[in-house]
Design an enzyme around this catalytic site. Structure first.
Site, PDB file in Angstrom:
ATOM      1  N   ASN B 337       0.889  -1.189   0.000  1.00 62.25           N
ATOM      2  CA  ASN B 337       0.000   0.000   0.000  1.00 62.25           C
ATOM      3  C   ASN B 337       0.911   1.218   0.000  1.00 62.25           C
ATOM      4  O   ASN B 337       1.373   1.626   1.075  1.00 62.25           O
ATOM      5  CB  ASN B 337      -0.825   0.097   1.294  1.00 62.25           C
ATOM      6  CG  ASN B 337      -2.031  -0.796   1.315  1.00 62.25           C
ATOM      7  OD1 ASN B 337      -2.375  -1.426   0.327  1.00 62.25           O
ATOM      8  ND2 ASN B 337      -2.682  -0.828   2.447  1.00 62.25           N
ATOM      9  N   HIS B 408      -0.997  -9.192  -4.566  1.00 61.01           N
ATOM     10  CA  HIS B 408      -0.451  -9.087  -3.201  1.00 61.01           C
ATOM     11  C   HIS B 408      -0.999 -10.105  -2.221  1.00 61.01           C
ATOM     12  O   HIS B 408      -0.517 -10.178  -1.097  1.00 61.01           O
ATOM     13  CB  HIS B 408      -0.661  -7.680  -2.647  1.00 61.01           C
ATOM     14  CG  HIS B 408      -1.951  -7.494  -1.889  1.00 61.01           C
ATOM     15  ND1 HIS B 408      -3.180  -7.797  -2.417  1.00 61.01           N
ATOM     16  CD2 HIS B 408      -2.184  -7.037  -0.633  1.00 61.01           C
ATOM     17  CE1 HIS B 408      -4.122  -7.520  -1.523  1.00 61.01           C
ATOM     18  NE2 HIS B 408      -3.555  -7.064  -0.435  1.00 61.01           N
TER      19      HIS B 408
END
Lengths: 141, 485
Positions: B337, B408
């Site tokens: 992120n 991810h």
């Protein structure tokens, strides 16, 4: 039919909280109670006089929806700083852009859920045809 | 789960680019500035079209200065601004930076450690090791860490990230070499991080919190690419340790502060968005510049946090295995992120990765020399507690079509509330232990929220990026021990 004061609804990764109130003050207070129940579910519904913790806060925002989300985020900060969960809010002032509130709550040792923030994503304070104020807020968990 | 809203693409709106890549044309919605792309198999599309993921993806294409396209990886699911698994890259010169898009857990990421020892040799100690991890790594919501920093020291951590930790004895120089960006983004400025943020994060370094953050012990149970596995120091059957955590309360508050700031600033720049949560400002504006410096500070805090957690993991390791076994070494640390300054097609971009991983190929100057010469940058894809995780490496094609990115994780498919309704934490713990996975969790309800049933099949997610040719599978890791808050 009277809508639920608050209701936790599903979201794929986070938590969606719906709340309503006959007045804007009641909506804001129910949102606080809902957020508190996500952080640490109450074993029973405490009465206001049972809540020893009091915190005051003042928030300003460009409109009522942003004001609500910012209010929740400020209460979240106080919660995490002081290890407290809030169950009610009283308002000295509440307009579309300004509020002065007193939060009533309890001390806790730990929180059950780690709320990162209240988001603006779906938030929109509206009034339904029965006159109840309503809003849904997604919390990042 | 949110129902699709008006302006959400359906399967009929998708144009097939190849078997694992689909496009929503720019003509789909008037406010789109570029097309939107989806990495997925045909079978995954029904699930992806079932919530607000694609509406949120299309919203990313409306950002000022957006370059080429916005896209999502196969682990995509509905978020609260960007879909999780979203990537978008506005131009640095005329584009925006968005704190809402980057998200609240700035530089949430994973780091993988190799132990260099076969799981079978330490099998009987795994339960003790997980107990030691639970003792050494503070976890749970509201539990602080043991490292107490002065105001000045916290500011230094915000500037220097993992490097501060190593300079103060919580790791060695090699740890820095094997962190994305050397564990430190330049340009950080503690002066633009609020007191609220500093207070929220002050006692949280070295803590894991709760939610989907964890420390997991695994064994390498399948090797797909022998050369890359060798370059990364993996041997079949060896134990590995995966740490998943981010910037804790400090990062959450930085995001909260700057989304609010940008909501107020947007009218000044004439920016109108479908979703206020994507609040943004031109990168070259006072607000954009301030957020960049605050985001870099929070990212550095996260790298320092994972470095300190690794120090605690090594301490737990020594407490169980003594000095006879070498302390686990760092394979790599990646963010998932974050906003990064990267250049593609000779254009400087602000690559926003929200639940997506950088995945640079061999030869890239920003990855460690030994990986650059051999396998490329490693990428870690944690599955759920009961399934597998994967190590992949970057390949050249991702630079051409995916802004050097990969997926991810497995990606959630079920809400936390639903998972808690149908899974009992104690039963799940017993089931995992029956599978040979030692579990220590501070909250059984929290454990139930993260039940494997709440996640997509990680193998099918990884297969999409592998077959699409934007990353390459190296090894599969099976969990043998998990600790979480």
């Amino acid at each position: 039919m009277t809508p639920a004061p608050y209701e936790i609804r599903g979201h794929t990764a986070d938590v969606r909280l719906y709340a309503s109130g006959k007045t804007r003050e009641e909506l804001f207070s129910h949102m606080i109670a809902g957020m508190g129940s996500i952080m640490q579910p109450a074993l029973y519904e405490p009465r206001a006089e049972e809540l020893a913790v009091r915190r005051e806060l003042v928030v300003d925002g460009p409109d009522i929806t942003v004001l609500l989300v910012d209010f929740l985020n400020e209460a979240l900060y106080l919660s995490q700083m002081h290890r407290e969960v809030y169950r009610f809010a009283n308002f000295l002032a509440l307009t579309d852009t300004h509020l002065e509130a007193e939060l009533l709550g309890q001390e806790v040792d730990m929180f059950e859920a780690d709320i990162k923030a209240a988001t603006y994503h779906e938030a929109q304070v509206t009034q339904n045809k029965e006159g109840y104020f309503e809003c849904t807020v997604i919390f990042d968990i | 789960m949110g129902h699709p809203v008006q302006g959400t693409p359906t399967k009929q709106n998708l144009v097939k680019i190849h078997d694992y890549l689909w496009e929503v044309p720019k003509s789909f919605r008037q406010d789109m500035k570029v097309p939107a792309r989806i990495y997925a198999s045909a079978r995954m599309l029904d699930g992806i079209c079932n919530d607000r993921s694609l509406w949120q993806l299309v919203n990313l294409t409306t950002l000022p200065g957006v370059y080429k396209y916005a896209f999502v990886m196969p682990d995509v699911h509905e978020g609260y601004g960007s879909p999780v698994g979203g990537i978008v890259a506005p131009r640095e010169d005329e584009g925006v930076i968005s704190p809402g898009l980057c998200g609240y857990d700035i530089n949430c990421g994973v780091r993988l450690l190799r132990t260099g020892i076969a799981y079978d040799k330490i099998k009987s100690n795994i339960s003790d090791f997980v107990t030691a991890l639970f003792r050494e790594v503070p976890s749970g919501v509201g539990r602080g860490g043991w490292l107490k920093l002065s105001h000045k020291e916290l500011d230094e951590v915000l500037c220097r990230g993992a490097q501060w930790m190593v300079e103060h004895g919580y790791g060695d120089e090699q740890d820095i070499v094997y962190c994305e960006s050397g564990g430190m983004l330049s340009g950080a400025d503690p002066a633009v991080v609020s007191d609220h943020a500093k207070k929220r994060g002050r006692d949280q370094l070295g803590t894991i919190g709760a939610g989907n953050h964890f420390v997991e012990i695994q064994r390498i149970d399948e090797i797909f690419d022998q050369d890359a596995a060798f370059a990364l120091g993996f041997t079949h059957g060896d134990a590995t340790i995966l740490i998943h955590c981010g910037s804790r309360g400090l990062g959450h508050q930085v995001a909260t502060d700057y989304i609010r700031l940008m909501l107020h600033a947007m009218p000044k720049y004439g920016i109108q968005l479908v979703d206020r949560e994507l609040a943004c400002a031109p990168f070259h504006s006072p607000e954009g510049g301030q957020y960049w410096r605050a985001m870099a500070s929070a990212a550095n805090f996260a790298w320092a946090n994972r470095q300190l957690i690794m120090y605690e993991v090594r301490k737990a390791w020594i407490s169980v295995f003594g000095e006879s076994l070498a302390a686990p070494g760092l394979v790599y640390d990646v963010a998932h992120n974050i906003v990064k300054k990267e250049t593609y097609d000779n254009v400087k971009l602000l690559v926003h990765r929200k639940g997506a991983t950088r995945a640079f190929p061999p030869g890239h100057p920003e990855i460690p020399g030994d990986y650059s010469r051999t396998c490329g940058q490693p990428v870690f894809i944690p599955g759920s507690m009961g399934t597998a995780s994967f190590v992949l490496v970057g390949v050249p094609r991702t630079m051409e079509e995916a802004f050097g990115s990969s997926c991810h994780g497995a990606g959630r498919v079920m809400s936390r509330t639903k998972a808690k309704e149908i899974v009992r934490g104690q039963v799940l713990k017993e089931e995992l232990e029956a599978q040979g996975i030692a579990v220590r969790a501070g909250s059984l309800a929290g454990l139930a929220e993260e039940a494997p049933i709440a996640y997509k099949d990680v193998e099918s997610v990884v297969d999409v990026v592998h077959r699409a040719g934007i990353a390459k599978k190296v090894v599969r890791l099976r969990p043998v021990g998990v600790m979480k808050g």
